[in-house]
Enzyme design. Structure first.
Site, mmCIF file in Angstrom:
data_model
loop_
_atom_site.group_PDB
_atom_site.id
_atom_site.type_symbol
_atom_site.label_atom_id
_atom_site.label_comp_id
_atom_site.label_asym_id
_atom_site.label_seq_id
_atom_site.Cartn_x
_atom_site.Cartn_y
_atom_site.Cartn_z
ATOM 1 N N CYS A 46 -0.929 -57.644 30.813
ATOM 2 C CA CYS A 46 -0.059 -56.631 30.201
ATOM 3 C C CYS A 46 0.913 -57.343 29.263
ATOM 4 O O CYS A 46 1.259 -58.499 29.486
ATOM 5 C CB CYS A 46 0.710 -55.879 31.291
ATOM 6 S SG CYS A 46 1.942 -54.717 30.654
ATOM 7 N N SER A 48 3.968 -57.029 28.995
ATOM 8 C CA SER A 48 5.220 -57.417 29.652
ATOM 9 C C SER A 48 5.132 -58.852 30.168
ATOM 10 O O SER A 48 6.115 -59.590 30.144
ATOM 11 C CB SER A 48 5.543 -56.461 30.800
ATOM 12 O OG SER A 48 5.619 -55.144 30.318
ATOM 13 N N HIS A 51 5.642 -60.962 27.093
ATOM 14 C CA HIS A 51 7.058 -61.051 26.683
ATOM 15 C C HIS A 51 7.724 -62.223 27.401
ATOM 16 O O HIS A 51 8.498 -62.972 26.810
ATOM 17 C CB HIS A 51 7.821 -59.778 27.054
ATOM 18 C CG HIS A 51 7.514 -58.581 26.203
ATOM 19 N ND1 HIS A 51 7.355 -58.653 24.842
ATOM 20 C CD2 HIS A 51 7.368 -57.268 26.534
ATOM 21 C CE1 HIS A 51 7.121 -57.429 24.377
ATOM 22 N NE2 HIS A 51 7.111 -56.579 25.373
ATOM 23 N N HIS A 70 1.523 -58.168 37.190
ATOM 24 C CA HIS A 70 2.130 -57.008 37.853
ATOM 25 C C HIS A 70 1.217 -55.803 37.749
ATOM 26 O O HIS A 70 1.642 -54.688 37.996
ATOM 27 C CB HIS A 70 3.486 -56.705 37.219
ATOM 28 C CG HIS A 70 3.358 -56.337 35.771
ATOM 29 N ND1 HIS A 70 3.202 -57.272 34.784
ATOM 30 C CD2 HIS A 70 3.312 -55.136 35.157
ATOM 31 C CE1 HIS A 70 3.077 -56.656 33.626
ATOM 32 N NE2 HIS A 70 3.129 -55.354 33.827
ATOM 33 N N CYS A 177 0.234 -50.382 36.014
ATOM 34 C CA CYS A 177 1.250 -50.391 34.939
ATOM 35 C C CYS A 177 0.822 -49.608 33.712
ATOM 36 O O CYS A 177 1.338 -48.534 33.455
ATOM 37 C CB CYS A 177 1.628 -51.818 34.556
ATOM 38 S SG CYS A 177 2.877 -51.878 33.263
HETATM 39 N N1 APR Z 1 3.332 -51.446 14.108
HETATM 40 C C1 APR Z 1 2.272 -50.845 14.716
HETATM 41 N N2 APR Z 1 1.588 -51.407 15.734
HETATM 42 C C2 APR Z 1 1.970 -52.625 16.142
HETATM 43 C C3 APR Z 1 3.062 -53.318 15.565
HETATM 44 C C4 APR Z 1 3.759 -52.669 14.480
HETATM 45 N N3 APR Z 1 4.797 -53.237 13.874
HETATM 46 N N4 APR Z 1 3.214 -54.501 16.206
HETATM 47 C C5 APR Z 1 2.262 -54.544 17.159
HETATM 48 N N5 APR Z 1 1.501 -53.428 17.127
HETATM 49 C C6 APR Z 1 0.369 -53.078 17.985
HETATM 50 C C7 APR Z 1 -0.564 -54.228 18.302
HETATM 51 O O1 APR Z 1 -1.522 -54.418 17.278
HETATM 52 C C8 APR Z 1 -1.211 -53.760 19.616
HETATM 53 O O2 APR Z 1 -2.386 -53.016 19.399
HETATM 54 O O3 APR Z 1 0.879 -52.680 19.251
HETATM 55 C C9 APR Z 1 -0.149 -52.849 20.240
HETATM 56 C C10 APR Z 1 0.493 -53.400 21.517
HETATM 57 O O4 APR Z 1 -0.502 -53.492 22.483
HETATM 58 P P1 APR Z 1 -0.494 -54.588 23.661
HETATM 59 O O5 APR Z 1 -0.033 -55.896 23.117
HETATM 60 O O6 APR Z 1 -1.825 -54.529 24.331
HETATM 61 O O7 APR Z 1 0.698 -54.057 24.609
HETATM 62 P P2 APR Z 1 0.708 -53.124 25.924
HETATM 63 O O8 APR Z 1 0.335 -53.944 27.111
HETATM 64 O O9 APR Z 1 0.014 -51.836 25.652
HETATM 65 O O10 APR Z 1 2.287 -52.882 26.064
HETATM 66 C C11 APR Z 1 3.043 -52.244 25.061
HETATM 67 O O11 APR Z 1 4.747 -51.461 26.558
HETATM 68 O O12 APR Z 1 5.076 -51.885 28.820
HETATM 69 C C12 APR Z 1 5.424 -52.233 27.539
HETATM 70 O O13 APR Z 1 6.047 -54.547 27.723
HETATM 71 C C13 APR Z 1 5.085 -53.665 27.212
HETATM 72 O O14 APR Z 1 6.412 -53.705 25.257
HETATM 73 C C14 APR Z 1 5.082 -53.622 25.733
HETATM 74 C C15 APR Z 1 4.508 -52.255 25.414
HETATM 75 ZN ZN ZN Z 2 3.033 -53.787 32.533
#
Ligand code: APR
Ligand code: ZN
Length: 379
Positions: A46, A48, A51, A70, A177
């Protein structure tokens, strides 16, 4: 029989921020009173976790060395004194947002956010202030009260949720999650209405689940936004009616594009599922000027702030957020598992690949590039 004894197993350890995870042999102490030791069967990646790998924990007490993870599922190996909700052999999903049923928040019907978070999730320790993990004598911190990037983990009974033993653990782990966070943000928190218009920013598992939630709620228009064009296909399969890549519009801010798409005033509901201050602002200004709801779902670094014009709220726009999709773990996670079993909830499409624990760094590299939704580690 391993009950009451320390267990030696493999885990992915984060020794320092901004370094890859390192696969180590660790010792997992037996559970103390009110604790449960779990044999983790599957755990998915995930953002998170990422991060924190990137040195941006959302609480200063989250410190290395620690064991991330998690979004897991497993089987109870042994329980400490006084544990009543589960017994050895039970299939469980660990809850990073526990449900202690005793705190002010749990007793109220106004929130799903349990105060138990303060005693485990943020501290990186069990409620007695100690850890159950060591690696060659060095104490390792817990993470989000789960630490499921380990073959065995110890968590508080308030954070263990028993589920249907028939459910495939390598699929339902994502309910721990990503699925719940996005789906619930649409269904429970924003309470998307039938026939409405929505915009979802970021199409990882969290954003795609928000799209799924908007669709389930009967939204008419669902605009899916991501800088990775590869996400368009899956987003549309799950229910998006339109895909927008902010990079296709040059200097025009994406909110301007969305306002135009929606006839000038903005869409009914927007969801920020990235964790980026700039897109939180875009999501806010994309929501309808009079009645829009902007739901903040992504976790943004503690050092980042967003500024808006206060007047933008006066006409009735709402700016809000939700944790774990508004779900209460012990009450609601078993129901989400049943929804998956009844084919009412899609999880399979969110899982891009199955990997071994040793491949976890490569999976996080793909996530850094915005590729894939979830990679599931099978132990
Ligand atoms: N504009 C549009 N899309 C974006 C941008 C942006 N500026 N920056 C990143 N992305 C897209 C990425 O290309 C990716 O497809 O956002 C998506 C994020 O997906 P993941 O990295 O798989 O994240 P995910 O696990 O879904 O979590 C998203 O939710 O729980 C929280 O901590 C987690 O902050 C995180 C968010
Ligand atoms: Zn998570």
């Amino acid at each position: 029989d391993t009950a009451g004894k320390s267990i030696t197993c493999k885990a992915a350890v984060l020794w320092e921020f901004n370094k890859p995870l390192s696969i180590e042999t660790i010792e997992v102490a037996p559970p103390k009173a009110g604790e449960v030791r779990i044999k983790v069967v599957a755990n998915s990646t995930c953002h998170s976790d990422l991060h924190v790998m990137n040195g941006m924990p959302w609480d200063k007490r989250m410190q290395c060395p620690l064991i991330l993870g998690h979004e897991g599922a497993g089987i109870v190996e042994s329980v400490g004194a006084g544990v009543t909700d589960v017994q050895p052999g039970d299939h469980v999903i660990p809850l990073w947002n526990p449900q202690c049923r005793k705190c002010e928040n749990c007793k109220s019907n106004r929130t799903n956010v349990c105060s138990g978070l303060d005693d485990t999730h943020y501290t990186g320790l069990m409620t007695d202030g100690t850890s159950r993990f060591t690696c060659n004598g060095t104490v390792l911190n817990h993470f989000m009260g789960c630490s499921t990037f380990s073959e065995y983990t110890v968590i508080c009974d308030m954070a263990v949720c028993k589920i249907n033993p028939e459910a495939p653990l390598d699929k339902v782990c994502v309910i721990g999650c990503g699925i719940s966070t996005g789906y619930g943000a649409a269904i429970n928190s924003a309470k998307v209405k039938e026939g409405s218009s929505c915009a979802v920013f970021g199409l990882g598992a969290v954003g795609l689940s928000a799209v799924m939630g908007c669709k389930a709620a009967g939204a008419k228009t669902i605009i899916a936004i991501d800088i990775n064009p590869d996400k368009a296909q899956l987003a549309k399969k799950i229910g998006a009616t339109k895909f927008l890549n902010p990079k296709d519009f040059g200097d025009t801010p994406i909110e301007t594009v969305i306002l135009k798409e929606s006839g000038g005033n903005g869409v009914d509901y927007t969801f920020e599922c990235i964790g980026n201050a700039a897109t939180v602002k875009s999501a806010f200004y994309s929501s309808h000027k009079a009645w829009g709801v902007c739901e903040v779902v992504g976790i943004t670094a503690l050092t980042k702030e967003v500024s808006i014009i206060p007047l933008a709220l006066v006409a009735g726009r709402k700016w809000q957020g939700s944790l774990f999709g508004g779900y209460r773990g012990k009450d609601d996670v078993p129901k989400l598992v049943e929804q998956y079993m009844n084919k009412e909830l899609n999880i399979d499409d969110f899982i891009s690949q199955n990997i071994k624990l040793e491949e976890v760094n490569e999976a996080f590299d793909l996530m850094r590039e915005g590729k894939f939704a979830r990679s599931v580690v099978k132990y």
